[in-house]
Design an enzyme around this catalytic site. Structure first.
Site, PDB file in Angstrom:
ATOM      1  N   HIS A 167      12.595  84.478  58.161  1.00  0.00           N
ATOM      2  CA  HIS A 167      12.748  85.262  59.434  1.00  0.00           C
ATOM      3  C   HIS A 167      11.210  86.248  59.617  1.00  0.00           C
ATOM      4  O   HIS A 167      10.835  86.728  58.786  1.00  0.00           O
ATOM      5  CB  HIS A 167      13.791  86.276  59.349  1.00  0.00           C
ATOM      6  CG  HIS A 167      14.133  86.848  60.668  1.00  0.00           C
ATOM      7  ND1 HIS A 167      14.797  86.316  61.410  1.00  0.00           N
ATOM      8  CD2 HIS A 167      13.715  88.067  61.150  1.00  0.00           C
ATOM      9  CE1 HIS A 167      14.869  87.138  62.800  1.00  0.00           C
ATOM     10  NE2 HIS A 167      14.291  88.188  62.622  1.00  0.00           N
TER      11      HIS A 167
ATOM     12  N   SER B 207      13.954  86.714  67.580  1.00  0.00           N
ATOM     13  CA  SER B 207      15.089  87.556  66.832  1.00  0.00           C
ATOM     14  C   SER B 207      15.866  88.386  68.113  1.00  0.00           C
ATOM     15  O   SER B 207      16.406  87.412  68.787  1.00  0.00           O
ATOM     16  CB  SER B 207      14.369  88.575  65.903  1.00  0.00           C
ATOM     17  OG  SER B 207      15.102  89.063  64.946  1.00  0.00           O
TER      18      SER B 207
ATOM     19  N   ASP C 190      16.819  82.519  56.550  1.00  0.00           N
ATOM     20  CA  ASP C 190      17.067  83.441  57.439  1.00  0.00           C
ATOM     21  C   ASP C 190      18.761  83.606  57.583  1.00  0.00           C
ATOM     22  O   ASP C 190      19.135  82.730  57.836  1.00  0.00           O
ATOM     23  CB  ASP C 190      16.415  83.117  58.621  1.00  0.00           C
ATOM     24  CG  ASP C 190      16.508  83.985  59.840  1.00  0.00           C
ATOM     25  OD1 ASP C 190      17.012  85.170  59.882  1.00  0.00           O
ATOM     26  OD2 ASP C 190      16.181  83.543  61.093  1.00  0.00           O
TER      27      ASP C 190
END
Length: 408
Positions: free
Chosen positions: A378, A192, A348
């Site tokens: 995610h 991320s 995501d």
């Protein structure tokens, strides 16, 4: 009295079911577990909104509870030696195999950068600790986990600069020798926001003519790579998905740059670009870099460009900085980058960032392994600790480590 109790009980159950249930796609495994997990995140987010509205504590200050909940004190075990150190003034957690061969045996090393939208997360959270130990034991590798400073207390570029200083410090011959690391077998990796920092550091290192030791690989796990267009197909398709809805991702971007709420509102409306950043929109034109299958029902429309206010001048300038948005570098800057592993998830908001980067890297001649999870969401890789342990997290971890083993 009994009837009233029954009515209250039924009302409570109905409210709970309504609050927990979400229209999650059927393709996602363990849907109810994800619903229950996300109900906690949503509850905390609502509490954070109320707290900020009442002036008690800012939104990210409340959300940081997630980090505190999972935080541990990393300790050595029978296989892994764990130490907490400072590299050029930045805290790091270092994981090393306890047993080694001869003094001439040199190991791989992975510099790992945690996720959390630059505002949350820690290298000392249990999922990151578990991942580091698994990498150490399965690859006989050294793992360097970086505890970079967080926004909103430390806006961009401070988190990036912390990471860059650590990487530069580690990539010195004397330091590598101290930890028995092979100078030709070092990767940087992150998930991320950590994937964002990993991509940015990799690019900037290549621009350093004096940098003798370079990274061999970069492994980016559902990375966030650009802030110019927050209406890509994946941002639209997954705007209400669990764990990272569009509102939260936009808030992360906004807080990374500034605490000015006007900038957050502009980003939510996708009207935050200025003339400087608008010249770079060609690098995030998803109609050009996304395979047709990911276009879905969406049609490309270039984000609006505004002059902005004086208060927004600072964060608006940061939009065009490739250290914040690695997808913005020209093709020529991509050609010399090391091989890449990019993991993306269908459900995501950041899916298209990773896919566009994989497309552009391949076009520049970089060796890319793009692993897309059709049922992924995610943050999935970090859901490895009971009771929020997911089967997909195990598969992602195994495939990630397998790639490192084969390519580092």
């Amino acid at each position: 009295m009994r009837l009233g109790s029954i009515i209250l009980f039924v009302a409570f159950c109905s409210f709970t079911a309504y609050y927990v249930y979400e229209p999650i796609p059927e393709e996602i495994e363990e849907r109810w577990k994800l619903m229950l997990t996300n109900s906690f995140f949503r509850s905390l987010s609502h509490l954070a909104d109320i707290s900020e509205l009442l002036g008690l504590k800012d939104y990210m200050g409340v959300m940081y509870f997630i980090t505190l909940l999972e935080k541990i004190a990393p300790v050595s075990d029978e296989h892994v030696k764990v130490t907490e150190e400072k590299f050029d003034g930045v805290e790091v957690v270092l994981y090393q195999p306890k047993h080694r061969g001869s003094d001439t045996d040199l190991r791989r090393a992975i510099i790992y950068l945690h996720g959390g939208g630059w505002c949350l997360g820690s290298s000392r959270m249990s999922p990151y600790d578990l991942l580091a130990r698994k990498v150490v034991t399965e690859l006989d590798a050294v793992v360097l986990s970086v505890e970079y400073r967080l926004a909103p207390a430390h806006h961009f570029p401070i988190p990036y600069e912390d990471v860059y200083r650590v990487v530069k410090h580690f990539l010195q011959k004397g330091v590598l020798a101290q930890y028995y690391v092979h100078p030709g077998r070092i990767a940087v990796s992150g998930d991320s926001a950590g994937g964002n920092l990993a991509a940015a550091v990799t690019q900037q290192l290549q621009k350093e003519p004096s940098q003798q030791i370079q990274l061999k690989a970069q492994a980016l796990i559902y990375p966030v790579l650009q802030a110019l267009d927050l209406y890509t197909p994946s941002y639209q398709q997954n705007q209400y998905m669990p764990i990272l809805p569009r509102t939260l991702m936009v808030r992360f971007w906004s807080e990374y740059f500034t605490s000015d709420k006007a900038f957050f509102r502009a980003m939510m409306a996708n009207t935050h670009n200025n003339p400087e950043s608008s010249s770079l929109l060609k690098f995030v034109n998803w109609s050009a870099f996304l395979p047709e299958t990911y276009h879905r029902k969406y049609n490309y429309s270039a984000p609006a460009v505004t002059e902005g206010t004086v208060a927004m001048d600072g964060p608006s300038r940061s939009l065009a900085d490739p250290r914040a948005s690695p997808l913005l570098v020209p093709d020529a800057a991509l050609r010399s980058l090391p091989k890449a592993y990019i993991l993306t998830c269908e459900y995501d908001v950041l899916r298209d960032d990773g896919i566009m980067y994989a497309t552009r890297l391949r076009a520049a001649g970089v060796e890319v392994t793009h692993e897309h999870y059709d049922t992924g969401f995610h943050g999935a890789l970090m859901f490895t600790v009971w009771p929020t342990d997911f089967l997909i997290a195990r598969r992602m971890t195994d495939n990630y480590i397998k790639w490192l083993k084969e390519n580092l």
